[in-house]
Each structure stands twice: as structure tokens, then as C-alpha cells.
Design a protein around this motif. Structure first.
Motif, PDB file in Angstrom:
ATOM      1  N   GLY A 160       0.809  -1.214   0.000  1.00  0.00           N
ATOM      2  CA  GLY A 160       0.000   0.000   0.000  1.00  0.00           C
ATOM      3  C   GLY A 160       0.842   1.264   0.000  1.00  0.00           C
TER       4      GLY A 160
ATOM      5  N   VAL B 174      -4.405  -5.200  -3.033  1.00  0.00           N
ATOM      6  CA  VAL B 174      -4.432  -3.856  -2.444  1.00  0.00           C
ATOM      7  C   VAL B 174      -4.403  -2.750  -3.500  1.00  0.00           C
ATOM      8  CG1 VAL B 174      -1.923  -3.838  -2.063  1.00  0.00           C
ATOM      9  CG2 VAL B 174      -3.365  -2.330  -0.736  1.00  0.00           C
TER      10      VAL B 174
ATOM     11  N   ARG C 202      -7.725  -1.578  -5.514  1.00  0.00           N
ATOM     12  CA  ARG C 202      -8.662  -0.763  -4.732  1.00  0.00           C
ATOM     13  C   ARG C 202      -8.206   0.691  -4.700  1.00  0.00           C
ATOM     14  NH1 ARG C 202      -8.811  -5.304  -0.968  1.00  0.00           N
ATOM     15  NH2 ARG C 202      -7.158  -4.263   0.209  1.00  0.00           N
ATOM     16  N   ALA C 203      -6.888   0.908  -4.576  1.00  0.00           N
ATOM     17  CA  ALA C 203      -6.363   2.277  -4.585  1.00  0.00           C
ATOM     18  C   ALA C 203      -6.573   2.931  -5.949  1.00  0.00           C
ATOM     19  CB  ALA C 203      -4.872   2.268  -4.223  1.00  0.00           C
TER      20      ALA C 203
ATOM     21  N   ARG D 197     -10.009   4.240  -6.202  1.00  0.00           N
ATOM     22  CA  ARG D 197     -10.133   5.513  -5.478  1.00  0.00           C
ATOM     23  C   ARG D 197      -9.456   6.653  -6.245  1.00  0.00           C
ATOM     24  NH1 ARG D 197     -10.448   9.695  -4.296  1.00  0.00           N
ATOM     25  NH2 ARG D 197     -10.849  10.776  -2.319  1.00  0.00           N
TER      26      ARG D 197
ATOM     27  N   SER E 229     -15.789  -1.321   1.332  1.00  0.00           N
ATOM     28  CA  SER E 229     -14.472  -0.865   0.861  1.00  0.00           C
ATOM     29  C   SER E 229     -14.548   0.559   0.325  1.00  0.00           C
ATOM     30  CB  SER E 229     -13.940  -1.807  -0.222  1.00  0.00           C
ATOM     31  OG  SER E 229     -13.722  -3.106   0.280  1.00  0.00           O
TER      32      SER E 229
ATOM     33  N   LEU F 201     -12.713   3.870   2.131  1.00  0.00           N
ATOM     34  CA  LEU F 201     -11.625   4.573   1.451  1.00  0.00           C
ATOM     35  C   LEU F 201     -11.995   5.998   1.038  1.00  0.00           C
ATOM     36  CD1 LEU F 201     -10.245   1.754  -0.900  1.00  0.00           C
ATOM     37  CD2 LEU F 201      -9.334   2.496   1.295  1.00  0.00           C
TER      38      LEU F 201
ATOM     39  N   SER G  54      -5.994   1.322   1.698  1.00  0.00           N
ATOM     40  CA  SER G  54      -6.382   0.059   1.084  1.00  0.00           C
ATOM     41  C   SER G  54      -5.561  -1.096   1.646  1.00  0.00           C
ATOM     42  CB  SER G  54      -6.201   0.146  -0.435  1.00  0.00           C
ATOM     43  OG  SER G  54      -6.515  -1.073  -1.058  1.00  0.00           O
TER      44      SER G  54
END
Length: 401
Positions: A63, A114, A117-118, A121, A327, A331, A342
Motif C-alpha cells: 500500500g 491492495v 482498490r487504490a 479511489r 471498501s 476509502l 487500502s
């Protein structure tokens, strides 16, 4: 729906599915692996728990790296480690070596858990983020459909070691697709205020954020109910109910249909009910069905495959509302440290899942009872956390003059 959204959903879904594919594909082979390496059920399950443990813990590294280096370089590093670990599994001479190399493979696979998901965002917030996360889950949900079928086909044609050669090839393919089709979503200009000290400070900030932790743990115990099923289902369905590996693969894959169906309506439900409302709906449905499953199998003495199949299908369908939405909501306030947030989210969820699997393995007796007890207990904890974290605000009391 734009072409860009679909492209991102496909690529991010495939990257996210690499690790789960490496789990689901070898589930039908667990009994054969035990026989081949002269290992008992608990030792074979330990290879699964080792993968989950490293899959969770090393997200804490990837992350911050994705905030420091950008999103793509940590993905290349992780997929390379995963491929090396999988080659080691394919060549493992004993159960101890298999456990060790599964741990190494998990060290790499966690990058695919991980970083996507970032990236979500980076690209979107709110309902659009939920739409992309749900599309990602749609691609991700193909893994429980195809992976067990692929695994059973491999062990019907060759031995279980070829499963690990297959997932190695999948990792190489994922790296090639990322190189050609995926842009960097965290450019160098946005990394200037990222540092190791900043990452440690961000972890401290997140660990003090009760709302963030509440949402993460709702998702963690929701996922742990699924992990209870994942770790024990092959032994229960093949050993207890007498299914063949191919029949087990079909049985396991039908649960993915629930996730896929829910993924089609999740964004629309979020637009109508709001993200907290969708989480409450999903948790209530999941917990209610899971507790009914537990009561039937442990209190009423039911031991029927059709009842197990129907209630697991419904329960995990509701879970499809919970996982992507918690999630996104967790975030959303943390765009500046999305990679770090994340990572902590993923670590807490995977370590919780590994701990739950370890506890359930101590009570394995060949029947479905330990498995359904784990599913029900995790669902109840998720419901309690939802009530505490997302309780609807009470209207202010009227002031009497």
C-alpha cells in the motif's frame, strides 16, 4: 457505461482475481495433495492459511509502496514474486515445502489485492466508485466459477502440480496486459509528499479512525464467513457428501452466481438507498440466512446437501452487497493515502480470515457443523459491528418551552 470504465473493470478485476484464482483452483485438489504428500487435513489446510496470512500481512508494504512509487511498479514486483512462489509449489517435494512456497506466493499475490482498490479511489468516488468496484467484483466473481472447474479439469488430466504451472502462466499474462493496457493513475507529481514516515503516520491516523475501522471489520467478518466455507468445503462436500472433484467444482461455482447477480444491482441500490443503507441491507440478509443455516445443522440436526446449497447461495448473495460497498465507504475520505488505507483494509480482512480458519480447523470433524458455525458466528459479528458503526442517526428530541 463508458469504454474506459469497462476497460478498467476488466484489468483491475483480473489483477484482483490472480490471488483468489490461486486459491479456488486448487481447492478440488486438496484431498489429492494430502494423499500425494502424505499429509493430514490440518496440514493441507495450513498451506491455505499460510497463503492467506502472507496475502494479508504484506499488503501493509504494498500500500505505501503504491503511494511512493505509483501503482504499476508494485504490481510488477508482486506478480513476479507470485510466479516464483507458484513455481516452487509446483516442484514441492513435501507438505512443508508446499506451505513455505505458498507463503512466498502470497507475498506477491497481495499486490493484486491492495493496489486495484487504490486505483479505483484514484479514478472515482461515491456512486461511480461503487459502480466500478461492483464491475470489478463482477470480473472477480468469475474466479469461483472457472477456477474450481479448471482445477478439477487439470487433476483429471494430470496431477495437482500442473495447477501451479497454470497460475504462473496467468501471472505472466496479467503482467503483459497491465503493460499494454493500463495507465499509471498516480503520477509522479502526486507522490512528492509520500514517504515512509508519512506512511507510518497514516497508519496511525487510520488506526485512530473508529469509523474506518468499523467499516473495515464489517467487511472482514463478512469475508471471514466466506473463508470458513472456502477452507472446509472441499473436505465436507467431497469427504462427507461424497461428491467427485468435478461435482464439487460445479457446486462451489454456483455461489459465484449470487455475487454476479448482486453486482448488477449494487450501484443502483447505492444510488437509491445510499452506501450505508446498502451495507445494512446486505448484513441483515447475510446474517439472517447464516444463522438459519447454523440453527438447522447444529440444533435441528439437518444434514442435507440441498439445504446447505440453497442457504449458502442466498447468504453469500447478500454478502455481495457488503464487501465492495464497505471498501468504497471506508476509502472515500482517504484519497490522499488511498494506497495505505487500502493496504490496512486488506491486511485486517485477510488476517481476520486466516485467524477464523485457524480456529475452525481445530474443530474439524468431517461434518458440515464446524463450517456452518463459523459462517454464522462471523455473520453475527458483522451485524453487531454494523449496528455500532452505521446505526441510523436518531432525530433530535424536540425542545419544550
Amino acid at each position: 457505461m463508458t469504454r474506459s470504465l469497462l476497460r478498467h473493470a476488466l484489468i483491475l478485476g483480473l489483477l484482483s482475481a490472480i490471488g483468489p484464482f490461486a486459491i479456488d483452483m486448487y481447492l478440488p485438489a486438496l484431498p489429492e495433495i494430502g494423499r500425494s504428500l502424505d499429509a493430514d487435513i490440518r496440514q493441507v489446510q495450513l498451506s491455505l492459511m499460510a497463503f492467506f496470512l502472507s496475502l494479508g500481512l504484506c499488503q501493509l508494504v504494498y500500500g505505501p509502496l503504491s503511494d511512493l512509487w505509483g501503482r504499476k511498479r508494485p504490481l510488477y514486483l508482486g506478480l513476479s514474486l507470485f510466479a516464483l512462489g507458484s513455481i516452487g509449489c509446483a516442484l514441492a517435494p513435501d507438505i512443508e515445502s508446499l506451505i513455505a512456497f505458498r507463503f512466498v506466493a502470497g507475498l506477491g499475490a497481495c499486490a493484486g489485492m491492495v493496489v486495484p482498490r487504490a486505483i479505483v479511489r484514484d479514478l472515482h468516488t461515491g456512486t461511480e466508485a461503487t459502480r466500478l468496484m461492483s464491475l470489478l467484483m463482477l470480473v472477480f466473481s468469475v474466479s469461483p466459477v472457472l477456477a474450481p472447474l479448471a482445477g478439477s479439469a487439470v487433476i483429471a488430466w494430470a496431477d495437482w502440480r500442473w495447477i501451479f504451472w497454470a497460475v504462473t502462466a496467468a501471472a505472466v499474462l496479467a503482467m503483459a496486459m497491465m503493460l499494454v493496457f493500463m495507465e499509471e493513475t498516480r503520477p509522479a507529481a502526486e507522490r512528492t509528499d509520500s514517504s515512509v514516515a508519512g506512511a507510518l503516520s497514516a497508519y496511525g491516523q487510520l488506526l485512530r479512525d473508529r469509523h474506518f475501522l468499523g467499516l473495515v471489520l464489517i467487511g472482514a467478518f463478512g469475508m471471514s464467513s466466506f473463508f470458513s466455507y472456502l477452507a472446509n468445503s472441499s473436505f465436507v462436500l467431497i469427504g462427507h457428501y461424497g461428491l467427485s472433484p468435478t461435482q464439487y467444482s460445479f457446486f462451489f461455482s454456483i455461489n459465484a452466481a449470487a455475487f454476479i447477480g448482486v453486482a448488477q444491482v449494487n450501484a443502483r441500490l447505492c444510488a437509491r438507498l445510499g452506501l450505508p443503507g446498502v451495507i445494512r441491507l446486505g448484513v441483515i440478509g447475510h446474517a439472517g440466512t447464516a444463522v438459519l443455516l447454523w440453527a438447522l445443522f447444529t440444533l435441528a440436526g439437518v444434514d442435507r446437501l440441498d439445504v446447505l446449497a440453497a442457504l449458502v447461495f442466498v447468504s453469500f448473495g447478500f454478502l455481495g452487497l457488503v464487501i465492495p460497498t464497505t471498501s468504497v465507504l471506508a476509502l472515500e475520505p482517504h484519497g490522499r493515502i488511498a494506497g495505505t488505507a487500502s493496504a490496512l483494509l486488506g491486511t485486517l480482512q485477510m488476517v481476520t480470515g486466516a485467524a477464523v480458519m485457524a480456529v475452525i480447523s481445530a474443530f474439524v470433524d468431517g461434518s458440515a457443523r464446524p463450517m456452518v458455525t463459523g459462517i454464522g458466528a462471523c455473520a453475527l459479528v458483522a451485524a453487531a459491528l454494523t449496528w455500532r458503526t452505521l446505526a441510523p442517526a436518531r432525530p433530535a428530541a424536540a425542545v419544550v418551552h
